[in-house]
Design a protein around this motif. Sequence first.
Motif, PDB file in Angstrom:
ATOM      1  N   LEU A   1       0.820  -1.209   0.000  1.00 22.38           N
ATOM      2  CA  LEU A   1       0.000   0.000   0.000  1.00 22.38           C
ATOM      3  C   LEU A   1       0.853   1.257   0.000  1.00 22.38           C
ATOM      4  CD1 LEU A   1      -2.827  -1.052   2.488  1.00 22.38           C
ATOM      5  CD2 LEU A   1      -3.008  -0.791   0.011  1.00 22.38           C
ATOM      6  N   ALA A   2       2.007   1.205   0.672  1.00 25.90           N
ATOM      7  CA  ALA A   2       2.891   2.372   0.689  1.00 25.90           C
ATOM      8  C   ALA A   2       3.377   2.714  -0.716  1.00 25.90           C
ATOM      9  CB  ALA A   2       4.078   2.121   1.620  1.00 25.90           C
ATOM     10  N   VAL A   3       3.699   1.689  -1.503  1.00 21.76           N
ATOM     11  CA  VAL A   3       4.126   1.934  -2.886  1.00 21.76           C
ATOM     12  C   VAL A   3       2.990   2.587  -3.678  1.00 21.76           C
ATOM     13  CG1 VAL A   3       4.819   0.828  -5.040  1.00 21.76           C
ATOM     14  CG2 VAL A   3       5.816   0.083  -2.880  1.00 21.76           C
ATOM     15  N   ALA A   4       1.767   2.078  -3.497  1.00 23.43           N
ATOM     16  CA  ALA A   4       0.623   2.639  -4.224  1.00 23.43           C
ATOM     17  C   ALA A   4       0.331   4.073  -3.800  1.00 23.43           C
ATOM     18  CB  ALA A   4      -0.613   1.768  -3.996  1.00 23.43           C
ATOM     19  N   ILE A   5       0.599   4.408  -2.527  1.00 22.25           N
ATOM     20  CA  ILE A   5       0.347   5.771  -2.051  1.00 22.25           C
ATOM     21  C   ILE A   5       1.419   6.729  -2.538  1.00 22.25           C
ATOM     22  CG2 ILE A   5       0.252   7.204   0.030  1.00 22.25           C
ATOM     23  CD1 ILE A   5      -1.026   4.794   1.451  1.00 22.25           C
ATOM     24  N   ILE A   6       2.676   6.280  -2.535  1.00 19.20           N
ATOM     25  CA  ILE A   6       3.783   7.175  -2.861  1.00 19.20           C
ATOM     26  C   ILE A   6       3.898   7.408  -4.362  1.00 19.20           C
ATOM     27  CG2 ILE A   6       6.309   7.372  -2.801  1.00 19.20           C
ATOM     28  CD1 ILE A   6       6.235   5.909  -0.129  1.00 19.20           C
ATOM     29  N   PHE A   7       3.562   6.415  -5.172  1.00 25.73           N
ATOM     30  CA  PHE A   7       3.789   6.523  -6.616  1.00 25.73           C
ATOM     31  C   PHE A   7       3.095   7.732  -7.234  1.00 25.73           C
ATOM     32  CE2 PHE A   7       2.911   5.461 -11.070  1.00 25.73           C
ATOM     33  CZ  PHE A   7       4.198   5.213 -11.511  1.00 25.73           C
ATOM     34  N   PRO A   8       1.819   8.039  -6.925  1.00 24.59           N
ATOM     35  CA  PRO A   8       1.206   9.227  -7.536  1.00 24.59           C
ATOM     36  C   PRO A   8       1.949  10.517  -7.212  1.00 24.59           C
ATOM     37  CG  PRO A   8      -0.475   7.805  -6.609  1.00 24.59           C
ATOM     38  CD  PRO A   8       0.843   7.268  -6.140  1.00 24.59           C
ATOM     39  N   PHE A   9       2.578  10.600  -6.035  1.00 24.86           N
ATOM     40  CA  PHE A   9       3.347  11.795  -5.712  1.00 24.86           C
ATOM     41  C   PHE A   9       4.611  11.879  -6.566  1.00 24.86           C
ATOM     42  CE2 PHE A   9       0.892  11.032  -1.839  1.00 24.86           C
ATOM     43  CZ  PHE A   9       0.364  12.300  -1.606  1.00 24.86           C
ATOM     44  N   ALA A  10       5.153  10.725  -6.963  1.00 20.64           N
ATOM     45  CA  ALA A  10       6.395  10.710  -7.734  1.00 20.64           C
ATOM     46  C   ALA A  10       6.176  11.082  -9.194  1.00 20.64           C
ATOM     47  CB  ALA A  10       7.051   9.333  -7.644  1.00 20.64           C
ATOM     48  N   VAL A  11       5.055  10.645  -9.804  1.00 22.82           N
ATOM     49  CA  VAL A  11       4.843  10.871 -11.239  1.00 22.82           C
ATOM     50  C   VAL A  11       3.849  11.991 -11.516  1.00 22.82           C
ATOM     51  CG1 VAL A  11       5.364   8.464 -11.736  1.00 22.82           C
ATOM     52  CG2 VAL A  11       2.986   9.156 -11.417  1.00 22.82           C
ATOM     53  N   GLY A  12       3.178  12.493 -10.489  1.00 22.96           N
ATOM     54  CA  GLY A  12       2.214  13.556 -10.692  1.00 22.96           C
ATOM     55  C   GLY A  12       0.782  13.050 -10.659  1.00 22.96           C
TER      56      GLY A  12
ATOM     57  N   THR B   1      -5.311  -4.737  -3.226  1.00 20.18           N
ATOM     58  CA  THR B   1      -5.294  -4.162  -4.569  1.00 20.18           C
ATOM     59  C   THR B   1      -6.501  -3.254  -4.803  1.00 20.18           C
ATOM     60  OG1 THR B   1      -4.081  -6.055  -5.433  1.00 20.18           O
ATOM     61  CG2 THR B   1      -5.267  -4.755  -7.038  1.00 20.18           C
ATOM     62  N   LEU B   2      -7.596  -3.494  -4.105  1.00 22.03           N
ATOM     63  CA  LEU B   2      -8.795  -2.660  -4.303  1.00 22.03           C
ATOM     64  C   LEU B   2      -8.524  -1.202  -3.926  1.00 22.03           C
ATOM     65  CD1 LEU B   2     -11.509  -5.147  -2.977  1.00 22.03           C
ATOM     66  CD2 LEU B   2     -10.867  -4.685  -5.353  1.00 22.03           C
ATOM     67  N   PRO B   3      -8.047  -0.893  -2.700  1.00 21.70           N
ATOM     68  CA  PRO B   3      -7.717   0.513  -2.430  1.00 21.70           C
ATOM     69  C   PRO B   3      -6.518   1.006  -3.232  1.00 21.70           C
ATOM     70  CG  PRO B   3      -7.080  -0.872  -0.564  1.00 21.70           C
ATOM     71  CD  PRO B   3      -7.893  -1.715  -1.501  1.00 21.70           C
ATOM     72  N   ALA B   4      -5.550   0.112  -3.513  1.00 23.64           N
ATOM     73  CA  ALA B   4      -4.394   0.525  -4.304  1.00 23.64           C
ATOM     74  C   ALA B   4      -4.820   0.926  -5.713  1.00 23.64           C
ATOM     75  CB  ALA B   4      -3.370  -0.604  -4.367  1.00 23.64           C
ATOM     76  N   GLY B   5      -5.745   0.155  -6.306  1.00 24.03           N
ATOM     77  CA  GLY B   5      -6.244   0.497  -7.631  1.00 24.03           C
ATOM     78  C   GLY B   5      -6.961   1.829  -7.651  1.00 24.03           C
ATOM     79  N   ALA B   6      -7.711   2.131  -6.585  1.00 25.24           N
ATOM     80  CA  ALA B   6      -8.391   3.424  -6.498  1.00 25.24           C
ATOM     81  C   ALA B   6      -7.384   4.563  -6.406  1.00 25.24           C
ATOM     82  CB  ALA B   6      -9.321   3.429  -5.287  1.00 25.24           C
ATOM     83  N   LEU B   7      -6.313   4.348  -5.647  1.00 23.70           N
ATOM     84  CA  LEU B   7      -5.281   5.379  -5.520  1.00 23.70           C
ATOM     85  C   LEU B   7      -4.578   5.633  -6.852  1.00 23.70           C
ATOM     86  CD1 LEU B   7      -3.696   4.266  -2.125  1.00 23.70           C
ATOM     87  CD2 LEU B   7      -4.961   6.384  -2.530  1.00 23.70           C
ATOM     88  N   LEU B   8      -4.466   4.599  -7.678  1.00 18.35           N
ATOM     89  CA  LEU B   8      -3.780   4.717  -8.960  1.00 18.35           C
ATOM     90  C   LEU B   8      -4.722   5.041 -10.111  1.00 18.35           C
ATOM     91  CD1 LEU B   8      -1.334   1.712  -8.504  1.00 18.35           C
ATOM     92  CD2 LEU B   8      -0.736   4.136  -8.484  1.00 18.35           C
TER      93      LEU B   8
END
Length: 222
Positions: free
Chosen positions: A37-48, A120-127
Motif C-alpha cells: 500500500l505504501a508503494v501505491a500511495i507514494i507513486f502518484p506523488f512521484a509521477v504527478g 489491490t482494491l484501495p491501491a487500484g483506487a489510488l492509482l
Amino acid sequence: MTAALLAILRRDLARLLRGAQGGALGSGIAMPILFFLAVAIIFPFAVGPDPRLLARVGGGVIWVAALLAAILPLDRLVEPDIEMGFFDQWALRGIAEEGVIAMRVIAHWLSFAPALMLATLPAGALLGLDGTQLGMVELGLLAGTPGLAALGVMVAAITAGLKGGAALAGLLVIPLAVPILIFGAGALASGGASGIALCGAASLVLVALAPFAGAGAIRAGR
C-alpha cells in the motif's frame, strides 16, 4: 502421509502469518501488505496527479509492488528449518522433501496472495484504475501469484545456507519473475485474456518445478 503433509501445511502457514519474531497471528502478513500500500500511495506523488498517466502505468506498479511484497519473507521460507534440522527429521520419518516444499509453496501463497488481492482494491483506487482495469489486475494476480510463491520457495531452498543467502535470493527472484510480470501487466495494456493465460502458464510451470528443484537443492546441501 497425507495427514503429515497437512500438518506441515498448517504449521508453515501459522509460522508465516506470525512473522519472524513469532508474534500475533496475522503480524507476518502485515509488513508485505503495508509495503504494498505504501508503494501505491507514494507513486502518484512521484509521477504527478495526471489520472490518464496513473491509469496507464498503475497496473505495472501494482505488479512490481506485489513482487517486492512476495519476496520480503524469503529468509524465513526454508533456511530456519534446515538450520534446526526439521528437514532431516522429516526425511527420517519418510516424508519426501518434494512434499514438504509443495506444502511450503501453498503456505507461502496463502500467507500473502489473498490479502494482497484485497489490498489491490484501495491501491487500484489510488492509482486511478477503473473497474475493468481493476478486474484484469485481480485476475492477473490470481494467475501469477502462485508462480511468485513457487519461485520464492525454490530460490530460498537453493540459496539456503549460503552467506548472504537472503539478499542473493532476492536478487535471483526479481529477474526470474520478469516473464510473469510482463504477461500480467501486458494483459492490462492489451485488454485481452491472452496475457492472463500466458501469465497462468508461466506460473503453472514454476509451481510444477519448485518442489523438485527445491528438494534437490536441500538434498545436495545435506
